[in-house]
Design a protein around this motif. Structure first.
Motif, short mmCIF file in Angstrom:
data_model
loop_
_atom_site.label_atom_id
_atom_site.label_comp_id
_atom_site.label_asym_id
_atom_site.label_seq_id
_atom_site.Cartn_x
_atom_site.Cartn_y
_atom_site.Cartn_z
N VAL A 72 0.86 -1.19 0.00
CA VAL A 72 0.00 0.00 0.00
C VAL A 72 0.89 1.23 0.00
N LEU A 73 0.58 2.18 -0.88
CA LEU A 73 1.33 3.43 -1.00
C LEU A 73 0.40 4.60 -0.76
N LEU A 74 0.81 5.48 0.14
CA LEU A 74 0.08 6.72 0.41
C LEU A 74 0.98 7.88 0.03
N ARG A 75 0.40 8.89 -0.60
CA ARG A 75 1.14 10.11 -0.91
C ARG A 75 0.32 11.28 -0.42
N GLY A 76 1.01 12.25 0.17
CA GLY A 76 0.30 13.41 0.68
C GLY A 76 1.21 14.31 1.47
N GLY A 77 0.60 15.19 2.24
CA GLY A 77 1.34 16.16 3.02
C GLY A 77 1.57 15.69 4.43
N ALA A 78 2.71 16.09 4.98
CA ALA A 78 3.05 15.74 6.36
C ALA A 78 3.54 16.99 7.07
N ARG A 79 3.31 17.01 8.37
CA ARG A 79 3.82 18.12 9.17
C ARG A 79 4.04 17.63 10.59
N GLN A 80 4.93 18.34 11.27
CA GLN A 80 5.21 18.02 12.66
C GLN A 80 4.07 18.55 13.52
N LEU A 81 3.64 17.76 14.49
CA LEU A 81 2.54 18.15 15.37
C LEU A 81 3.05 19.02 16.51
N ALA A 136 -2.97 12.86 19.84
CA ALA A 136 -2.87 11.86 18.77
C ALA A 136 -2.77 10.46 19.36
N ALA A 137 -3.10 9.47 18.53
CA ALA A 137 -2.96 8.07 18.95
C ALA A 137 -1.49 7.81 19.29
N PRO A 138 -1.24 7.04 20.35
CA PRO A 138 0.15 6.80 20.76
C PRO A 138 0.90 5.89 19.78
N VAL A 139 2.16 6.23 19.53
CA VAL A 139 3.05 5.44 18.68
C VAL A 139 4.23 5.03 19.54
N GLU A 140 4.52 3.74 19.60
CA GLU A 140 5.65 3.25 20.37
C GLU A 140 6.76 2.81 19.44
N PRO A 141 7.80 3.64 19.26
CA PRO A 141 8.91 3.26 18.39
C PRO A 141 9.68 2.06 18.95
N TRP A 142 10.16 1.21 18.08
CA TRP A 142 10.96 0.06 18.50
C TRP A 142 12.31 0.47 19.08
N GLU A 149 15.17 9.12 22.46
CA GLU A 149 14.09 10.12 22.39
C GLU A 149 13.56 10.24 20.97
N ARG A 150 12.27 10.18 20.82
CA ARG A 150 11.60 10.37 19.53
C ARG A 150 10.56 11.47 19.73
N GLY A 151 11.05 12.71 19.90
CA GLY A 151 10.21 13.83 20.29
C GLY A 151 9.38 14.45 19.20
N ALA A 152 9.66 14.12 17.93
CA ALA A 152 8.89 14.71 16.83
C ALA A 152 7.77 13.77 16.43
N HIS A 153 6.54 14.22 16.60
CA HIS A 153 5.37 13.47 16.14
C HIS A 153 4.97 14.05 14.78
N ILE A 154 4.84 13.18 13.79
CA ILE A 154 4.53 13.60 12.43
C ILE A 154 3.17 13.03 12.03
N ARG A 155 2.34 13.85 11.41
CA ARG A 155 1.06 13.38 10.87
C ARG A 155 1.10 13.55 9.36
N MET A 156 0.77 12.45 8.67
CA MET A 156 0.69 12.48 7.21
C MET A 156 -0.78 12.36 6.84
N ILE A 157 -1.26 13.30 6.02
CA ILE A 157 -2.64 13.28 5.54
C ILE A 157 -2.60 12.82 4.09
N PRO A 158 -3.06 11.59 3.84
CA PRO A 158 -2.95 11.06 2.47
C PRO A 158 -3.90 11.75 1.50
N ALA A 159 -3.35 12.16 0.36
CA ALA A 159 -4.16 12.69 -0.73
C ALA A 159 -4.44 11.59 -1.74
N GLU A 160 -3.52 10.65 -1.86
CA GLU A 160 -3.66 9.51 -2.77
C GLU A 160 -3.34 8.23 -2.01
N ILE A 161 -4.14 7.21 -2.23
CA ILE A 161 -3.90 5.89 -1.64
C ILE A 161 -4.08 4.86 -2.72
#
Length: 143
Positions: free
Chosen positions: A97-106, A114-120, A124-136
């Motif tokens: 699955v490929l999504l294309r769109g805009g992303a920005r730091q929250l 935002a929903a919690p994300v647990e990096p493996w 520190e992973r202090g930057a939360h990024i949200r991508m809004i897909p324009a194409e899927i």
């Protein structure tokens, strides 16, 4: 969904619609982000969640991805691509699955909501990024 037969032992290549693509990636996990880091195309793996039809992931504030996003004007989005796939190499089956769109730091408030994300990886992973897909788009190979 459109299907087309291929020449690989009776395998079928199927184009997936938006709803099926979102269903496949909604459990979250690991995906890959493609972006321009100022030196050209770059692709990095990230842990992600799907949050209300958008993709949320975290990265280090000093990472190339975070720096690429922070160079945009306040509130502006940077175009990225995001890919998730699963394959069974023994059966020659899988999907992508490929999504294309805009992303920005929250902002801090947006990150907290935002929903919690647990990096493996640790650290520190202090930057939360949200991508809004324009194409899927997506494809599946199966027998």
């Amino acid at each position: 969904m459109n299907t087309a037969t291929g020449g690989g032992g009776g395998a079928v290549l199927e184009e997936l619609d938006r709803e099926e693509c979102l269903r496949l990636i909604t459990p979250g996990g690991v995906g890959r982000v493609a972006f321009n880091d100022g030196e050209g195309p770059a692709v990095i793996p990230v842990n992600y969640v799907v949050d209300d039809g958008t993709v949320v992931f975290r990265t280090d504030l000093s990472s190339r991805l975070s720096k690429a996003l922070s160079t945009a004007l306040a509130g502006a989005q940077v175009r990225i691509a995001f890919e998730v796939d699963r394959f069974d190499e023994a059966r020659h089956e899988g999907w992508s699955v490929l999504l294309r769109g805009g992303a920005r730091q929250l902002s801090e408030d947006e990150s907290a909501a935002a929903a919690p994300v647990e990096p493996w990886p640790g650290g520190e992973r202090g930057a939360h990024i949200r991508m809004i897909p324009a194409e899927i788009s997506g494809r599946r190979v199966h027998h």
